[in-house]
Design an enzyme around this catalytic site. Structure first.
Site, mmCIF file in Angstrom:
data_model
loop_
_atom_site.group_PDB
_atom_site.id
_atom_site.type_symbol
_atom_site.label_atom_id
_atom_site.label_comp_id
_atom_site.label_asym_id
_atom_site.label_seq_id
_atom_site.Cartn_x
_atom_site.Cartn_y
_atom_site.Cartn_z
ATOM 1 C CG HIS A 1 0.095 6.147 -0.613
ATOM 2 N ND1 HIS A 1 -1.035 6.665 -1.204
ATOM 3 C CD2 HIS A 1 -0.331 5.628 0.579
ATOM 4 C CE1 HIS A 1 -2.082 6.462 -0.433
ATOM 5 N NE2 HIS A 1 -1.686 5.821 0.663
ATOM 6 C CD GLU B 1 -5.175 6.236 1.787
ATOM 7 O OE1 GLU B 1 -4.836 5.069 2.019
ATOM 8 O OE2 GLU B 1 -4.377 7.181 1.815
ATOM 9 C CG HIS C 1 -1.774 1.160 1.413
ATOM 10 N ND1 HIS C 1 -3.080 1.203 0.974
ATOM 11 C CD2 HIS C 1 -1.529 2.365 1.982
ATOM 12 C CE1 HIS C 1 -3.595 2.386 1.273
ATOM 13 N NE2 HIS C 1 -2.680 3.117 1.886
ATOM 14 C CD GLU C 2 2.103 3.450 3.755
ATOM 15 O OE1 GLU C 2 2.309 4.517 3.155
ATOM 16 O OE2 GLU C 2 1.171 3.304 4.561
HETATM 17 ZN ZN ZN Z 1 -2.746 5.167 2.336
#
Ligand code: ZN
Length: 269
Positions: free
Chosen positions: A132, A187, A128-129
């Site tokens: 980003h 997100e 997830h990071e």
């Molecule tokens: Zn996030």
């Protein structure tokens, strides 16, 4: 010299009064040299590198032989150049449960998050990071925050480039940035990236589901003693878990993990 935090977390805004994690509010914001209206990814990378350096100096970073570092090496080590990125990672030994990524490729994972997450769940958070970073979300968040702050001062924004912001503008800019970090689209794109990351590396995608279930439990307040909740957990953790489940079912990768609970003993030995 003033600094802004140019990073996105897994759990949303860092705004608790009793947080142990040192966010560096006192460090302020870099404005000199940053161009308000032509905010490049290089600007975001430069500002975030400075912010991360500051946070590394002002938080308890796990040493090279620390069990947390050993565990993160095992999980993250092989993904340092994932997707053509230049990533680096560290563990902050803090009670707060979170992780964040910055535009320069820095990912920081908090020890208390590692205490409650299995390897697969941590890989989902790492994915997830990385998402980003890859999607340049921190740049967008930073730019939007910067422009909001610049708009507060008509005189300086009229010139097209803000030379300096005063303290109250800096505070507003930091808040605007944290608001921006709540973008649902970013997100959910980072979640998608995480799922694809798990799948491509043949990790168990159900880990992404159980990770969000645990975050949902935290937001319901069912924390174990010894773990301090820092953030307003992301309100959509349950929805995000269900989105993972749906995809996993479609891909034939779903295995019912049973009831998900926050572990009562630390998972990093
Ligand atoms: Zn996030």
């Amino acid at each position: 010299m003033k600094k802004i935090i140019v990073c996105l977390t897994i759990l949303g805004a860092m705004n608790s009064m009793n947080a142990q994690f040192n966010l560096g509010k006192a460090a302020g914001v870099v404005t000199k040299g940053a161009k308000a209206l032509t905010f490049t990814n290089e600007d975001a990378i430069k500002l975030s590198k400075e912010s991360v350096d500051w946070m590394d100096k002002n938080n308890a970073v796990a040493g090279p032989k620390d069990p947390y570092t050993v565990r993160l090496n095992k999980l993250f080590g092989k993904h340092k150049t994932q997707d053509g990125l230049n990533l680096n990672y560290k563990v902050y030994k803090v009670k707060d449960i979170n992780a964040f990524a910055c535009a320069d490729g820095s990912v920081r994972v908090f020890s208390s998050l590692m205490d409650i997450m299995t390897d697969n769940e941590l890989l989902a958070v790492i994915g997830h990071e990385i998402g980003h970073v890859k999607n340049q979300d921190t740049k967008d968040a930073m730019k939007s925050a910067y422009l909001k702050a610049a708009a507060l001062d008509a005189a300086s924004s009229a010139s097209g480039a803000v030379a300096t912001l005063n303290d109250s503008q800096i505070g507003k800019m930091a808040n605007a940035f944290l608001d921006a970090s709540h973008s649902k689209k970013q997100e959910s794109e980072a979640d998608t990236y995480s799922y694809d990351f798990m799948k491509a590396n043949k990790y168990d995608v159900v880990g992404a589901y159980t990770a969000f279930k645990k975050l949902a439990l935290l937001s319901e307040g069912s924390t174990q003693s010894g773990f301090e909740k820092m953030f307003n957990s992301h309100p959509d953790s349950e929805k995000r878990a269900q989105a993972v489940k749906k995809r996993a079912e479609k891909d034939g990768l779903w295995k019912d993990p049973g009831t998900v609970a926050i572990p009562t003993t630390k998972l990093t030995k």
